[in-house]
Motif scaffolding. Structure first.
Motif, PDB file in Angstrom:
ATOM      1  N   LEU A   9       5.763  10.386   2.137  1.00 29.37           N
ATOM      2  CA  LEU A   9       4.574   9.552   2.078  1.00 29.37           C
ATOM      3  C   LEU A   9       3.728   9.847   3.304  1.00 29.37           C
ATOM      4  N   VAL A  11       0.264   8.680   5.385  1.00 24.46           N
ATOM      5  CA  VAL A  11      -0.659   7.550   5.551  1.00 24.46           C
ATOM      6  C   VAL A  11      -1.562   7.832   6.740  1.00 24.46           C
ATOM      7  N   GLN A  83       7.737   3.283   0.182  1.00 26.57           N
ATOM      8  CA  GLN A  83       6.833   3.688  -0.884  1.00 26.57           C
ATOM      9  C   GLN A  83       5.432   3.116  -0.749  1.00 26.57           C
ATOM     10  N   ASN A  84       5.194   2.295   0.258  1.00 29.41           N
ATOM     11  CA  ASN A  84       3.895   1.645   0.392  1.00 29.41           C
ATOM     12  C   ASN A  84       3.390   1.803   1.821  1.00 29.41           C
ATOM     13  N   GLY A  85       2.261   2.475   1.984  1.00 31.44           N
ATOM     14  CA  GLY A  85       1.676   2.712   3.299  1.00 31.44           C
ATOM     15  C   GLY A  85       1.254   1.451   4.026  1.00 31.44           C
ATOM     16  N   TYR A  86       1.056   0.355   3.293  1.00 26.35           N
ATOM     17  CA  TYR A  86       0.663  -0.887   3.961  1.00 26.35           C
ATOM     18  C   TYR A  86       1.790  -1.430   4.840  1.00 26.35           C
ATOM     19  N   ASN A 114      -6.559   7.163   1.850  1.00 24.63           N
ATOM     20  CA  ASN A 114      -5.160   7.024   1.453  1.00 24.63           C
ATOM     21  C   ASN A 114      -4.986   6.678  -0.019  1.00 24.63           C
ATOM     22  N   LYS A 116      -4.527   3.801  -2.806  1.00 30.01           N
ATOM     23  CA  LYS A 116      -4.020   2.422  -2.767  1.00 30.01           C
ATOM     24  C   LYS A 116      -2.841   2.220  -1.823  1.00 30.01           C
ATOM     25  N   MET A 117      -1.929   3.207  -1.734  1.00 33.40           N
ATOM     26  CA  MET A 117      -0.709   3.002  -0.945  1.00 33.40           C
ATOM     27  C   MET A 117      -0.398   4.124   0.020  1.00 33.40           C
ATOM     28  N   GLY A 118      -1.160   5.186   0.002  1.00 36.85           N
ATOM     29  CA  GLY A 118      -0.858   6.384   0.760  1.00 36.85           C
ATOM     30  C   GLY A 118      -0.734   7.544  -0.218  1.00 36.85           C
TER      31      GLY A 118
END
Length: 166
Positions: A9, A11, A83-86, A114, A116-118
């Protein structure tokens, strides 16, 4: 990272110092912030099956000679662990707020590049080359020369964490 993990991932974040503050984040501060986020991320996922293996490439930038530096980061993590860049953005947000002793949540920005998530690179995907190109294009923002001419003479503009081979 792609040789170590089947999913990576990527980001991109931007970090600013507080406006109208006498204290600006320095390169040393950024190094400490990255170390803190890496430590937090490792401990948060230590009981999981996948190590987050966080790595950062970052660059300082000054828009004018009177301006405080701000930083552009591209973070790479094991996409099987995160799994989520946030989650990464929030970890950096907490570390920056702690370093600057502030409650301001607007200092770490999740780049619109990015998605939505990266951006994911999946080694076994038939689209791996396109995914890699997309990540390289997004990260290339760090290499732009415009607005780096105001950095102090002799300063190390780009920096990164080390990736150790297994």
């Amino acid at each position: 990272m792609g040789s170590k993990h089947s999913r990576v991932l990527s980001v991109r974040l931007d970090i600013h110092s507080e406006r109208y503050s006498d204290y600006a984040l320095s390169s040393e501060d950024m190094t400490r912030i990255i170390e803190n986020v890496k430590r937090q991320t490792d401990s948060r996922f230590k009981n999981g099956k996948n190590d987050p293996d966080l790595h950062v490439v970052w660059v300082s930038e000054k828009t004018t000679s009177d301006d405080n530096p701000h930083y552009h980061l591209n973070i790479f993590v094991n996409g099987n662990a995160i799994q989520n860049g946030y989650l990464i953005k929030e970890a950096f947000n907490r570390a920056v707020k702690k370093k600057l002793d502030t409650d301001n949540d607007g200092l770490v920005n999740f780049s619109s590049s990015n998605g939505k998530m990266g951006k994911f690179i999946e080694r076994n995907s038939p689209d791996v080359d396109a995914q890699m190109d997309d990540v390289v294009y997004t990260a290339s923002y760090l290499a732009k020369t415009r607005s780096k001419e105001h950095n102090p003479k002799g300063s190390r503009v780009p920096s990164s964490t080390r990736i150790r081979k297994k």
